[in-house]
Design an enzyme around this catalytic site. Structure first.
Site: not given
Length: 327
Positions: A90, A149-150, A199
């Site tokens: 997203r 994002h991770g 993350c």
């Protein structure tokens, strides 16, 4: 010879001492006179600190890195907000707020700041290599900030990975080792700082109830989002760690993570991520008088009491000295 008492002003009476100087009371001996010890002064936010602790540490090159260059160094910010549909990731609403905060903060800390947005994994690696290949000889430090994002990833030294907009992860290990002594010789012996807002996994920690001095920390203004995706390992990764023997020993490196590996990192669509918002605020209040490690302890403490879920920032510190930013 006697003095007329009427001619001596009150508070200025001179003591009369007879005998050799070595027999004088200690408080009257010239050799024991000391300069006045600096007194604690208000450092803001209700705290107190010694006068100029920064100057005292900076004065000893064995204890603190020397950051005298103007500008201090380069700061690269990679801000990935929009991801391709095939990635299943997203859009990271609120990340532009984080990016603006970090641009302003490191600009005030006298870095040359460059922002690159929405890069694929390959483009991220290229941007990092381009920065590493520059001549940093006249500079004292280098900073990389990654907002994306991770996920978790196989690693030998530094855990985690961050996503390019194409959904391919780049390991933090790869990012950091781009700036090792071979890839970036002009930064040898100089601090290289990495701030990762992403993350480390999908686990959510409810923590346990603690007293909070800030009621607003317990109830976020809006529903936070997670920068999390499942564990990734295999062909999707753009790089694979080599053998342990091929990785250099980390030196003059600090990697600050927004969350403990394996757990979610929260981002508010309206105000940005908890980690970056707090990092910016702590730096603004304390960077003028405290070293980086102390600043990050303050960040960890402040973020850990936010929201319903517990988020715990952490770092891998391989710095050899204290680091005080140039303010």
């Amino acid at each position: 010879m006697k003095q007329d008492p009427s001619k001596l002003s009150q508070g200025k009476l001179a003591p009369v001492v007879l005998g050799p100087e070595e027999l004088w009371p200690p408080k009257l001996r010239p050799e024991v006179l000391r300069p006045e010890v600096p007194r604690a002064v208000d450092a803001g936010s209700g705290g107190f600190t010694d006068v100029c602790p920064q100057d005292r540490a900076k004065g000893n090159a064995d204890l603190a890195y020397v950051l005298n260059a103007d500008p201090c160094g380069h700061c690269l910010i990679i801000n990935n907000v929009n991801f391709c549909r095939e990635s299943g990731l997203r859009a990271r609403t609120g990340s532009n707020i984080d990016c603006e905060r970090m641009w302003r903060r490191f600009h005030l800390l006298q870095f040359v700041v460059e922002v690159k947005c929405d890069l694929t994994a390959k483009q991220m690696v290229q941007a990092l290599m381009q920065l590493a290949r520059q001549d940093h000889s006249a500079l004292d430090c280098c900073v990389v900030v990654i907002l994306s994002h991770g996920c978790q990833a196989s690693h030998l030294q530094f855990p985690g990975a961050v996503y390019g907009t194409d959904g391919c992860p780049v390991s933090v290990e790869r990012i950091v080792n781009t700036f090792n002594g071979t890839g970036c010789p002009s930064l040898r012996g100089k601090p290289k700082l990495f701030f990762i807002q992403a993350c480390g996994g999908e686990q959510k920690d409810h923590g346990f109830e603690v007293e909070s001095t800030s009621p607003e920390d317990k109830t976020p203004s809006s529903d936070p989002e997670a920068d999390a995706t499942p564990f990734q390992e295999g062909p999707r990764s753009i790089d694979e760690p080599d053998a342990v023997s091929s990785l250099p020993t980390p030196s003059d490196i600090l990697v600050s993570y927004s969350t403990f590996p394996g757990f979610v990192s929260w981002r508010d669509p309206k105000s940005g991520s908890w980690y970056i918002e707090t990092l910016d605020s702590i730096f603004e209040q304390w960077a003028h008088c405290e070293d980086l490690q102390t600043l990050l302890l303050r960040v960890a403490n402040a973020v850990s009491v936010k929201g319903i879920y517990k988020q715990m920032p952490g770092c891998f510190n391989f710095l050899r000295k204290k680091l005080f930013f140039k303010t």
